[in-house]
Design a protein around this motif. Structure first.
Motif, PDB file in Angstrom:
ATOM      1  N   CYS A 211       0.863  -1.181   0.000  1.00 36.26           N
ATOM      2  CA  CYS A 211       0.000   0.000   0.000  1.00 36.26           C
ATOM      3  C   CYS A 211       0.899   1.232   0.000  1.00 36.26           C
ATOM      4  N   ALA A 212       0.786   2.025  -1.054  1.00 34.71           N
ATOM      5  CA  ALA A 212       1.611   3.223  -1.183  1.00 34.71           C
ATOM      6  C   ALA A 212       0.753   4.476  -1.025  1.00 34.71           C
ATOM      7  N   ALA A 213       1.214   5.367  -0.168  1.00 33.96           N
ATOM      8  CA  ALA A 213       0.533   6.649   0.030  1.00 33.96           C
ATOM      9  C   ALA A 213       1.206   7.708  -0.824  1.00 33.96           C
ATOM     10  N   SER A 214       0.397   8.555  -1.438  1.00 27.41           N
ATOM     11  CA  SER A 214       0.938   9.626  -2.270  1.00 27.41           C
ATOM     12  C   SER A 214       0.078  10.871  -2.128  1.00 27.41           C
ATOM     13  N   GLY A 215       0.685  12.009  -2.503  1.00 27.90           N
ATOM     14  CA  GLY A 215      -0.052  13.260  -2.439  1.00 27.90           C
ATOM     15  C   GLY A 215       0.604  14.238  -1.494  1.00 27.90           C
ATOM     16  N   SER A 216      -0.202  15.121  -0.959  1.00 32.73           N
ATOM     17  CA  SER A 216       0.274  16.178  -0.082  1.00 32.73           C
ATOM     18  C   SER A 216       0.436  15.639   1.343  1.00 32.73           C
ATOM     19  N   ILE A 217       1.620  15.086   1.627  1.00 36.98           N
ATOM     20  CA  ILE A 217       1.876  14.411   2.902  1.00 36.98           C
ATOM     21  C   ILE A 217       3.000  15.105   3.647  1.00 36.98           C
ATOM     22  N   PHE A 218       2.750  15.480   4.904  1.00 32.31           N
ATOM     23  CA  PHE A 218       3.790  16.045   5.755  1.00 32.31           C
ATOM     24  C   PHE A 218       4.556  14.906   6.423  1.00 32.31           C
ATOM     25  N   SER A 219       3.817  13.961   6.991  1.00 35.06           N
ATOM     26  CA  SER A 219       4.401  12.762   7.584  1.00 35.06           C
ATOM     27  C   SER A 219       3.281  11.743   7.787  1.00 35.06           C
ATOM     28  N   ILE A 220       3.682  10.514   8.126  1.00 31.39           N
ATOM     29  CA  ILE A 220       2.697   9.452   8.351  1.00 31.39           C
ATOM     30  C   ILE A 220       2.935   8.833   9.718  1.00 31.39           C
ATOM     31  N   ASP A 221       1.898   8.750  10.524  1.00 32.92           N
ATOM     32  CA  ASP A 221       1.996   8.088  11.819  1.00 32.92           C
ATOM     33  C   ASP A 221       1.754   6.590  11.609  1.00 32.92           C
ATOM     34  N   ALA A 222       0.762   6.035  12.269  1.00 31.54           N
ATOM     35  CA  ALA A 222       0.508   4.603  12.161  1.00 31.54           C
ATOM     36  C   ALA A 222      -0.051   4.231  10.792  1.00 31.54           C
ATOM     37  N   MET A 223       0.306   3.040  10.337  1.00 35.81           N
ATOM     38  CA  MET A 223      -0.252   2.443   9.125  1.00 35.81           C
ATOM     39  C   MET A 223      -0.719   1.046   9.490  1.00 35.81           C
ATOM     40  N   GLY A 224      -1.729   0.579   8.794  1.00 37.94           N
ATOM     41  CA  GLY A 224      -2.241  -0.738   9.157  1.00 37.94           C
ATOM     42  C   GLY A 224      -3.043  -1.381   8.053  1.00 37.94           C
ATOM     43  N   TRP A 225      -3.380  -2.631   8.319  1.00 38.33           N
ATOM     44  CA  TRP A 225      -4.225  -3.415   7.420  1.00 38.33           C
ATOM     45  C   TRP A 225      -5.444  -3.911   8.182  1.00 38.33           C
ATOM     46  N   TYR A 226      -6.591  -3.767   7.559  1.00 40.88           N
ATOM     47  CA  TYR A 226      -7.845  -4.292   8.069  1.00 40.88           C
ATOM     48  C   TYR A 226      -8.402  -5.252   7.030  1.00 40.88           C
ATOM     49  N   ARG A 227      -9.349  -6.063   7.445  1.00 42.69           N
ATOM     50  CA  ARG A 227     -10.018  -6.937   6.481  1.00 42.69           C
ATOM     51  C   ARG A 227     -11.494  -7.063   6.826  1.00 42.69           C
TER      52      ARG A 227
ATOM     53  N   ASN B 250       6.813   5.818   1.781  1.00 41.73           N
ATOM     54  CA  ASN B 250       5.433   5.959   2.277  1.00 41.73           C
ATOM     55  C   ASN B 250       4.609   4.706   1.970  1.00 41.73           C
ATOM     56  N   THR B 251       5.203   3.573   2.194  1.00 39.15           N
ATOM     57  CA  THR B 251       4.586   2.299   1.803  1.00 39.15           C
ATOM     58  C   THR B 251       4.565   1.333   2.986  1.00 39.15           C
ATOM     59  N   VAL B 252       3.452   0.617   3.099  1.00 40.85           N
ATOM     60  CA  VAL B 252       3.323  -0.432   4.109  1.00 40.85           C
ATOM     61  C   VAL B 252       3.062  -1.754   3.398  1.00 40.85           C
ATOM     62  N   TYR B 253       3.601  -2.821   3.967  1.00 41.25           N
ATOM     63  CA  TYR B 253       3.488  -4.156   3.375  1.00 41.25           C
ATOM     64  C   TYR B 253       2.848  -5.107   4.373  1.00 41.25           C
ATOM     65  N   LEU B 254       2.220  -6.144   3.836  1.00 37.49           N
ATOM     66  CA  LEU B 254       1.710  -7.230   4.676  1.00 37.49           C
ATOM     67  C   LEU B 254       2.100  -8.538   4.007  1.00 37.49           C
ATOM     68  N   GLN B 255       3.060  -9.224   4.601  1.00 42.96           N
ATOM     69  CA  GLN B 255       3.453 -10.544   4.132  1.00 42.96           C
ATOM     70  C   GLN B 255       2.572 -11.569   4.811  1.00 42.96           C
ATOM     71  N   MET B 256       1.842 -12.335   4.025  1.00 38.88           N
ATOM     72  CA  MET B 256       0.896 -13.311   4.564  1.00 38.88           C
ATOM     73  C   MET B 256       1.360 -14.707   4.178  1.00 38.88           C
ATOM     74  N   ASP B 257       1.716 -15.506   5.159  1.00 40.63           N
ATOM     75  CA  ASP B 257       2.164 -16.876   4.947  1.00 40.63           C
ATOM     76  C   ASP B 257       1.187 -17.853   5.603  1.00 40.63           C
ATOM     77  N   SER B 258       1.298 -19.106   5.214  1.00 42.47           N
ATOM     78  CA  SER B 258       0.433 -20.157   5.782  1.00 42.47           C
ATOM     79  C   SER B 258      -1.032 -19.734   5.749  1.00 42.47           C
ATOM     80  N   LEU B 259      -1.461 -19.250   4.618  1.00 40.88           N
ATOM     81  CA  LEU B 259      -2.816 -18.730   4.494  1.00 40.88           C
ATOM     82  C   LEU B 259      -3.852 -19.828   4.659  1.00 40.88           C
ATOM     83  N   LYS B 260      -4.977 -19.427   5.261  1.00 42.13           N
ATOM     84  CA  LYS B 260      -6.079 -20.343   5.529  1.00 42.13           C
ATOM     85  C   LYS B 260      -7.343 -19.832   4.824  1.00 42.13           C
ATOM     86  N   PRO B 261      -8.290 -20.708   4.569  1.00 42.33           N
ATOM     87  CA  PRO B 261      -9.539 -20.237   3.934  1.00 42.33           C
ATOM     88  C   PRO B 261     -10.216 -19.116   4.731  1.00 42.33           C
TER      89      PRO B 261
END
Length: 123
Positions: A22-38, A76-87
């Motif tokens: 996930c890459a953030a772009s645009g008018s950014i001063f700084s980035i605090d927390a980043m996360g993934w939801y589902r 300005n990018t966050v990653y989520l490596q997902m291993d051993s994925l389940k249904p």
């Protein structure tokens, strides 16, 4: 304006791996927390993992030991490596970021969401 653009979703067999970005772009001063939801069909959106600007991460119990969140502050990018994925990991995954913007002679914090990327774990 600020945008969060996600990539990396898809179809994978149980036990397989995927990496979301996930890459953030645009008018950014700084980035605090980043996360993934589902959000799975018929269920509420839930936190999967989050990471502070300093690199401290936390995970939902259901993904601990299988998923790894990381970020590249220079990109300005966050990653989520997902291993051993389940249904049961099947869901739309959303990127979230707390972004500081310089507006009206001051810095303000705003929350942004990506458009979502589908992850399907099935044989």
């Amino acid at each position: 304006q600020v945008q969060l653009v996600e990539s990396g979703g898809g179809l994978v067999q149980p036990g397989g791996s995927l990496r979301l970005s996930c890459a953030a772009s645009g008018s950014i001063f700084s980035i605090d927390a980043m996360g993934w939801y589902r959000q799975a069909p018929g269920k509420q959106r839930e936190l999967v993992a989050a990471i502070t600007s300093g690199g401290t991460a936390n995970y939902a119990d259901s993904v601990k030991g299988r998923f790894t969140i990381s970020r590249d502050n220079a990109k300005n990018t966050v990653y989520l490596q997902m291993d051993s994925l389940k249904p049961e990991d099947t869901a739309v995954y959303y990127c979230n970021a707390e972004i500081m913007r310089w507006m009206n002679a001051a810095v303000h914090k705003y929350e942004y969401w990506g458009q979502g990327t589908q992850v399907t774990v099935s044989s």
